[in-house]
Design an enzyme around this catalytic site. Structure first.
Site, PDB file in Angstrom:
ATOM      1  N   THR A  50       0.799  -1.222   0.000  1.00 25.01           N
ATOM      2  CA  THR A  50       0.000   0.000   0.000  1.00 25.01           C
ATOM      3  C   THR A  50       0.830   1.270   0.000  1.00 25.01           C
ATOM      4  OG1 THR A  50      -0.120   0.008   2.411  1.00 25.01           O
ATOM      5  CG2 THR A  50      -1.874  -1.164   1.224  1.00 25.01           C
ATOM      6  N   GLU A  77      -4.039  -5.981  -1.577  1.00 27.17           N
ATOM      7  CA  GLU A  77      -3.150  -4.943  -1.078  1.00 27.17           C
ATOM      8  C   GLU A  77      -2.626  -5.371   0.291  1.00 27.17           C
ATOM      9  OE1 GLU A  77      -1.959  -2.163  -2.193  1.00 27.17           O
ATOM     10  OE2 GLU A  77      -3.234  -1.473  -3.859  1.00 27.17           O
TER      11      GLU A  77
END
Length: 732
Positions: free
Chosen positions: A65, A127
């Site tokens: 991320t 993610e």
């Protein structure tokens, strides 16, 4: 009675039969209507299933991320990006499902693998909370993933792969599907553990060791490497050159399979891994017949390389041509309108507004990256500027010349600002990083030569032209027609002279033009997000906006100060004397300063030269203060003061440009440099709009004192700029 009764009875029977028939028809119609509308969606028969079907999901894409846990969750759930799953980095990791697997998430962006493009539509994205990397004096430092987090990701990935029957070659990282702009999940992501879990392909170590021995004796060439990378799945240019685009792809491969060294160079181990992974039948890589570090090209590519001309063929003319429209909009326009009787406050206000296209050019600058090549945009805008200059010459003979000429100047400004975007990107593509600092001096020199030819000489000659034509409108019309001819001639020359760098490709070309409008829009806004996510971007923007605070006001007033009569506080120069002192002598010394600044940065690096050069930009403003208070009559004294000011400014401004390049550096350098120069233009436009009124209110002496005080923020912000030790220094 009988007859009447009989007739009545017959009517009654007939009516009864008719009513009965109509009722039956109505009932039949009603029943048929009930049958047609009685379909129930809950009663769809699902007992029979076709054999020819599979999941729409073909890919599993893994990301980091680059944010902490809370920011990751907020961005992925509330903004224009998303992923199907987010795995936290807590001691006991949690997995959030943010998007249903049957729906598309926006995580891949412009992407491709093998023959597939726009992978959002056919992938599931995971993610992983990880802050990515940080820039340090020793280089970029990536962050590792906690063991328990990776365990959770593997467990989740195995479940997804099993349910959707995703092939091992389609479990990928973001850097695999977008190697030109992404590096996640990074070199610390444990791909080998994924291989051990049966999730991805991994080369047999014994075969790699054997093949490495072969390649150590004879390293494959670039053509072989590009072909193999494309065969494996990467979107790889087939140029035969180890260009930056190819190095980015090699880096992505190395981060996945050989993370201990990911420098983007071809070496025996990288080539061996790639050979084993793509091995179907014995492959025969072409021999590398060049010296170590050289690149081989086919005969056709060697022939094509004649187009890659040395920078001296095109950098000077490109810089010269790029300067002319800016000089017209920001310098000649002030003299033009002064000669035509427009007031100082109107001149400074409206000509400062001509900065606006340079301010807002970041709004369309990503389109230069997305559509066509930088070379295409450069030549197209040059043609538009040439035609517009001719239109400007015609506008001066109209009854509403002021507003019509301003409209044409706006068109010139928009075309020129777009040209700047493309040209700035083209410089970075056509010149090696080690050449850029030295060529900044060349660019600066020819930019200043353009000031002399496009600004100084026309101003110098305007008095003589006025004596010939008898009016200023005809005088300046001739000037703009000559400039139009020069620009169109240079644009035609650039069709031949500009090189064709292998890296000069649009985003659409890189991705095979198979991207949706939505992907393009998302990539457009991703450019801005990437810029404003840069480390210390707030300090950088403050530096860009305020560094030229003093100059932004002085620049709009200097020409008016020199042309105004002495009883109004000016120097009372004629157009001829002003052109000689400011645009010939001054620009000449500005050019010398720029050349010296570029050479010193390439010799010692930006870090060592930053403070001396920043001081050199600001301190010579004292020359304007001297001229305003002393009002010397000697043209030689005036020219000498301007020479000192211009030399210092040219010397130091080179460092300012290098700082902008440093801020913009990265995969989106063209668009990000445009953003930097857009903010720079805003810092020039807004103060300049009110400089005319300030000079009228203060008077010229106090106004230039104010200008000197406005340099203080520039000194303060320079202290916050962090420069790598050897940035800008030319390698030995």
């Amino acid at each position: 009675m009988i007859n009447t009764s009989t007739s009545s009875t017959q009517f009654s029977k007939s009516s009864t039969r008719s009513i009965l028939l109509m009722s039956m028809l109505a009932l039949s119609s009603l029943l048929s209507g009930c049958v047609s509308t009685g379909f129930n969606l809950n009663q769809i028969d699902t007992r029979i299933s076709a054999k020819a079907q599979e999941s729409r999901v073909r890919f599993l894409i893994l990301h980091y991320t680059a944010l902490d846990h809370d920011k990751s969750l907020k961005v992925l759930s509330e903004q224009a990006v998303s992923a199907h799953y987010l795995v936290s980095n807590e001691e006991k990791p949690r997995a959030y499902q943010l998007v249903d697997e049957n729906k598309m998430a926006y995580h891949a962006g412009l992407s491709s693998w093998k023959s597939y493009t726009a992978l959002n539509a056919s992938s599931i994205g995971i993610e992983i909370v990880n802050t990515g990397f940080e820039e340090t004096p020793e280089g970029r430092r990536y962050f590792a993933f906690p063991q328990q987090q990776i365990d959770a990701v593997i467990m989740l990935a195995k479940d997804i792969v099993a349910r959707h029957q995703i092939k091992p070659e389609f479990v990928l990282g973001h850097s695999d599907i977008a190697p030109q702009r992404k590096s996640d999940p990074g070199p610390y992501f444990p791909w080998k553990r994924f291989a051990e879990a049966g999730l991805i392909l991994w080369p047999d170590e014994q075969q790699v060791a054997q093949q490495k021995l072969v390649f150590e004796a004879q390293l494959p060439d670039v053509v072989w490497m590009q072909k193999k990378l494309a065969e494996f799945g990467y979107a790889t240019p087939q140029t035969g050159k180890l260009d930056q685009e190819t190095k980015n792809v090699i880096t992505a491969f190395q981060m996945r399979y050989r993370p201990t060294l990911f420098d983007g160079n071809i070496d025996a181990e990288t080539a061996a891994m790639l050979e084993v992974l793509t091995r179907k039948a014995p492959a025969s890589p072409a021999p590398n017949k060049t010296n170590a570090g050289d690149e081989t090209m086919s005969a056709a590519q060697s022939l094509n390389s004649t187009n890659q001309r040395h920078g001296l063929w095109w950098v000077p003319t490109l810089a010269f041509l790029g300067a002319i429209p800016f000089i017209v909009a920001q310098s000649l326009s002030s003299v033009l309108y002064k000669n035509l009787g427009v007031s100082n406050s109107e001149i400074t206000f409206y000509t400062s507004l001509l900065y606006l296209p340079w301010v807002i050019k970041p709004l369309w600058s990503p389109l230069v990256d997305i559509f066509k090549t930088k070379r295409f945009w450069v030549i197209l805008t040059q043609m538009v500027i040439g035609a517009s200059l001719f239109a400007l010459s015609l506008s001066l003979h109209t009854s509403h010349f002021f507003f019509i000429s301003l409209a044409v100047l706006w068109l010139i400004a928009f075309a020129s600002s777009t040209h700047d975007v493309a040209a700035d990107g083209f410089y970075m593509l056509g010149l090696a990083s080690s050449e850029r600092a030295s060529f900044i001096g060349v660019r600066s020199m020819f930019y200043r030569i353009a000031n002399i030819i496009g600004g100084g000489i026309p101003t110098l000659a305007s008095d003589s032209l006025f004596a010939y034509t008898g009016n200023w409108a005809s005088t300046w019309a001739i000037v703009f027609q000559v400039l139009a001819f020069i620009l169109i001639a240079l644009a035609l020359y650039h069709l031949w002279a500009l090189p064709k760098p292998a890296d000069d490709k649009s985003i659409l070309e890189v991705h095979g033009k198979q991207v949706s409008v939505a992907e393009v829009v998302r990539e457009f806004f991703a450019t801005f997000r990437a810029f404003f996510s840069k480390k210390d971007i707030g300090i950088a923007l403050a530096f860009i906006l305020l560094f030229r605070l003093g100059e932004s006001q002085a620049l709009k007033v200097v020409s008016l100060f020199m042309l105004d009569p002495r009883d109004k506080g000016g120097l009372g120069l004629s157009n001829h004397d002003f052109g000689l002192a400011y645009s010939i002598v001054g620009i000449g010394f500005l050019t010398l300063g720029g050349l010296l600044g570029g050479w010193l940065i390439s010799r010692f690096g930006l870090r060592k030269m930053l403070w001396p050069m920043m001081a050199a930009v600001h301190l010579p403003n004292l020359a304007f203060l001297f001229l305003a208070y002393a009002q010397p009559e000697s043209l030689m004294v005036i020219s000498a003061a301007l020479a000192v000011e211009q030399f210092g400014y040219g010397f130091g401004f080179t460092a300012f440009l290098m700082v902008l390049m440093m801020i913009a550096d990265g995969p989106l350098k063209t668009s990000h440099y445009a953003l930097c120069t857009g903010f720079m233009a805003a810092g020039m436009m807004i103060p300049g709009m009110f400089s005319g009124k300030l000079s009228t209110f203060f008077g010229y002496p106090h106004f230039f004192l104010w200008v000197c005080l406005c340099t203080i923020p520039g000194f303060l912000l320079t202290a916050w700029i962090k420069v790598d030790t050897d940035y800008g220094k030319k390698s030995a």
